[in-house]
Design a protein around this motif. Sequence first.
Motif, short mmCIF file in Angstrom:
data_model
loop_
_atom_site.label_atom_id
_atom_site.label_comp_id
_atom_site.label_asym_id
_atom_site.label_seq_id
_atom_site.Cartn_x
_atom_site.Cartn_y
_atom_site.Cartn_z
N GLY A 20 0.79 -1.22 0.00
CA GLY A 20 0.00 0.00 0.00
C GLY A 20 0.82 1.27 0.00
N LEU A 21 2.13 1.15 -0.03
CA LEU A 21 3.02 2.30 -0.05
C LEU A 21 3.84 2.28 -1.34
N PRO A 22 4.21 3.44 -1.86
CA PRO A 22 5.03 3.48 -3.08
C PRO A 22 6.49 3.17 -2.75
N LEU A 23 6.86 1.91 -2.83
CA LEU A 23 8.20 1.49 -2.44
C LEU A 23 9.22 1.67 -3.56
N GLY A 24 8.78 1.65 -4.80
CA GLY A 24 9.71 1.75 -5.92
C GLY A 24 9.84 3.17 -6.43
N PRO A 25 10.66 3.36 -7.46
CA PRO A 25 10.82 4.69 -8.07
C PRO A 25 9.50 5.19 -8.65
N ALA A 26 9.30 6.49 -8.60
CA ALA A 26 8.06 7.09 -9.10
C ALA A 26 7.90 6.83 -10.59
N GLY A 27 6.66 6.53 -10.99
CA GLY A 27 6.34 6.38 -12.40
C GLY A 27 6.78 5.07 -13.01
N ARG A 28 7.19 4.12 -12.21
CA ARG A 28 7.67 2.85 -12.73
C ARG A 28 6.81 1.72 -12.20
N ALA A 29 5.92 1.21 -13.05
CA ALA A 29 5.08 0.07 -12.67
C ALA A 29 5.92 -1.20 -12.76
N ALA A 30 5.98 -1.95 -11.67
CA ALA A 30 6.86 -3.12 -11.62
C ALA A 30 6.10 -4.35 -11.17
N LEU A 31 6.36 -5.45 -11.83
CA LEU A 31 5.81 -6.76 -11.45
C LEU A 31 6.96 -7.76 -11.34
N LEU A 32 6.77 -8.79 -10.51
CA LEU A 32 7.76 -9.84 -10.33
C LEU A 32 7.22 -11.14 -10.92
N PRO A 33 7.61 -11.48 -12.14
CA PRO A 33 7.05 -12.66 -12.81
C PRO A 33 7.19 -13.95 -12.01
N LEU A 34 8.32 -14.15 -11.34
CA LEU A 34 8.53 -15.38 -10.58
C LEU A 34 7.51 -15.51 -9.46
N ASN A 35 7.25 -14.42 -8.74
CA ASN A 35 6.30 -14.45 -7.64
C ASN A 35 4.87 -14.50 -8.13
N ILE A 36 4.61 -13.90 -9.29
CA ILE A 36 3.27 -13.99 -9.87
C ILE A 36 2.94 -15.43 -10.22
N GLU A 37 3.91 -16.14 -10.75
CA GLU A 37 3.69 -17.55 -11.08
C GLU A 37 3.41 -18.36 -9.82
N ALA A 38 4.15 -18.09 -8.74
CA ALA A 38 3.93 -18.79 -7.48
C ALA A 38 2.57 -18.42 -6.88
N PHE A 39 2.18 -17.15 -7.01
CA PHE A 39 0.89 -16.69 -6.48
C PHE A 39 -0.28 -17.40 -7.16
N GLY A 40 -0.21 -17.55 -8.47
CA GLY A 40 -1.33 -18.14 -9.21
C GLY A 40 -1.27 -19.64 -9.37
N LYS A 41 -0.28 -20.28 -8.77
CA LYS A 41 -0.03 -21.70 -9.01
C LYS A 41 -1.23 -22.57 -8.69
N ASP A 42 -1.87 -22.36 -7.55
CA ASP A 42 -2.96 -23.23 -7.10
C ASP A 42 -4.33 -22.57 -7.20
N LEU A 43 -4.44 -21.49 -7.95
CA LEU A 43 -5.71 -20.78 -8.04
C LEU A 43 -6.64 -21.34 -9.12
N GLY A 44 -6.09 -22.10 -10.06
CA GLY A 44 -6.92 -22.59 -11.15
C GLY A 44 -7.34 -21.50 -12.11
N VAL A 45 -6.54 -20.44 -12.21
CA VAL A 45 -6.83 -19.30 -13.08
C VAL A 45 -5.71 -19.22 -14.12
N PRO A 46 -6.06 -18.95 -15.37
CA PRO A 46 -5.02 -18.81 -16.40
C PRO A 46 -3.97 -17.79 -16.00
N LYS A 47 -2.72 -18.10 -16.31
CA LYS A 47 -1.61 -17.25 -15.92
C LYS A 47 -1.74 -15.84 -16.48
N ASP A 48 -2.23 -15.72 -17.71
CA ASP A 48 -2.38 -14.40 -18.32
C ASP A 48 -3.38 -13.54 -17.54
N GLU A 49 -4.45 -14.17 -17.04
CA GLU A 49 -5.45 -13.41 -16.28
C GLU A 49 -4.87 -12.96 -14.94
#
Length: 489
Positions: free
Chosen positions: A231-260
Motif C-alpha cells: 500500500g506504499l510506493p516502495l519503488g521509483p516514481a512512475g515505474r510500474a513493476a511486477l515480479l514474474p517469478l512471484n506472480i507464477e507462485a501466487f497463481g499456481k494453485d488458483l486454477g486461473v489462467p496465468k495471463d489473467e
Amino acid sequence: MSDTPFGFGLPPEEPENGDEGKKKDPAGGGQGSGGQGGGNPFGANPFGFGGLPGGAGGGDNPFAAMFGSLNPNDLGAAFQQLGQMLSYEGGPVNWDMAKQIARQVVAQGTADGTKDSSVGPAEKTAVEEAVRLADLWLDGVTSLPSGAHTAVAWSRAEWVEATLPAWQQLVDPVAERVGAAMGDVLPEEMQAMAGPLIGMMRSMGGAMFGQQIGQAVGALAGEVVGSTDVGLPLGPAGRAALLPLNIEAFGKDLGVPKDEVRLYLALREAAHQRLFAHVPWLRSHLFGAVEGYARGIKVDTSKLEDAVGQLDPTHPEQLQEALQQGMFQPEDTPEQKAALARLETALALVEGWVDAVVHEAAKSRLTSADALRETLRRRRASGGPAEQTFATLIGLELRPRRLRDASRLWASLTDARGVDGRDHLWEHPDMLPTASDLDDPDGFVHREQLDFSELDKMLGEAAGKQNRAEDAGEDQGKGDETGKDDSDK
C-alpha cells in the motif's frame, strides 16, 4: 565470565598429527568445512546471525557461527569483519548490512524451493503488455490519468535494490529511538565515562537492526508481486513493476489462467501508480503518518536494560533477542491513538480505492475477477511472515484493516457522484473520509453531497449580493457624477 571474547566460539583445533588430529575435530572444522571451501571463510551468512538461512549455529549466539568453522588462518579476516561492523558510524541502521543480508536471503530461495532468477525477454514483454492493457482499461473507470511512464519486470534481487530507499525512510525514525535509548539506559553518572561503550553499543544496534531488516526485506521479496503490495510506493516514481517469478507462485494453485492473473495484478499496480502520481501530497502523507506514529512509540527499556546489562561484554546476542521479541510499545495516549487511526485510515482508503477501481475495470472482462479480488483481499488482511517481522521490528503492521469498508465507500461514491466526483476527493487530505466515516459509508456520501450543495447555494447567494452591491455602487457613482455636472453648469 567466559574466557572467549564477546561469547565467540573457539575455532576448531588444528590437527596435530594427521588422522589423530581429525579425531579431535569430528565435525571436520578445517578449511572448507561446511561446504564453503576457502573462497568465502564466512559461508553463506557472513555474520552468522540467528534466523538467517545459512547461518548455522547462530540461533543462540549471533556471533558464534562467525568462528564455528574457521581455521586460525581465517581469524584475521573474521576480526577485520567484526571491526568493520563495530566501527560503523552511519545512521541508526546499517543499511549496507541490510542490503547484503537481504540479497543473501533472496539467494537462498523461498520455502517452496523456488530460487530467484533473472527475468527473460519474454517475461519482460508480457509484463509491459499487461501494464499497457491495464492502463487502457483503467482509463474508463477513473479520471486520474496513467501514472506509469514505464513498465518493468523485476527479479527478487532487483526488488530489494529498488525498494531499500523507501524502507530506510520508514524504519530510520523508529531505529533512531532505539539508538537514543541505548545511551539513556545507562546511569547518568556513567554516561560520561562510557562514551566508547555507548558508541560500540550503537554500532552493534545498527548492525543488529540492519540484520533484522535485511532478513525481513529479503523474505518479503519472495512474497510480493509488485512495487506497491504493502500500500506504499516502495519503488521509483512512475515505474510500474511486477515480479514474474512471484506472480507464477501466487497463481499456481488458483486454477486461473496465468495471463489473467498477470493482468489482474497489473491492474492493481497501474491503479496504485495513478494514485501516487497524480495525488502529489499522498506519498508524504502516508510516510508522515508512519513517522508520526513512530514518534509516539516508546522503547521497552527493561528489555534493553537486560540486554545492556549482559554486554559486559559476554552476551551481545541479548540485543538481537530483544529486537526479535520486540522492544516497542505504543503509548496509550489520545495522540498516539489518533496517529494510528490516521495511518490505518489512509492505508485503507488507498487500498479500498484501488480495489474498487480495479474491480470495476475487470469485472466484465476477466471471468476470474471476483475470485482474484477475494484472494487479494484475504492476502492483504492476513499478511505474510515478513510483514509480521516488520510489525515486531517497528511496532506497526502495514495492513489496511478496513479495506472492505473503504472499498464499499468508494463504490457508493461512484454510484452517487460518478467517477469525477469520487476522484475529486483526492485533491486534499481534508476532503477524504475519516475513520468514523468508514462506519457509515452511505451516510458520508449523502451528507457530503448535501453539504456541497448548501455550500454552492451559499456561495451563489453571496456572489449575487456582492454583484448587486457593486451595481448599486456604480449607479450611485453615476448619479454623483451627473449631479456634479449639473451643478457645474
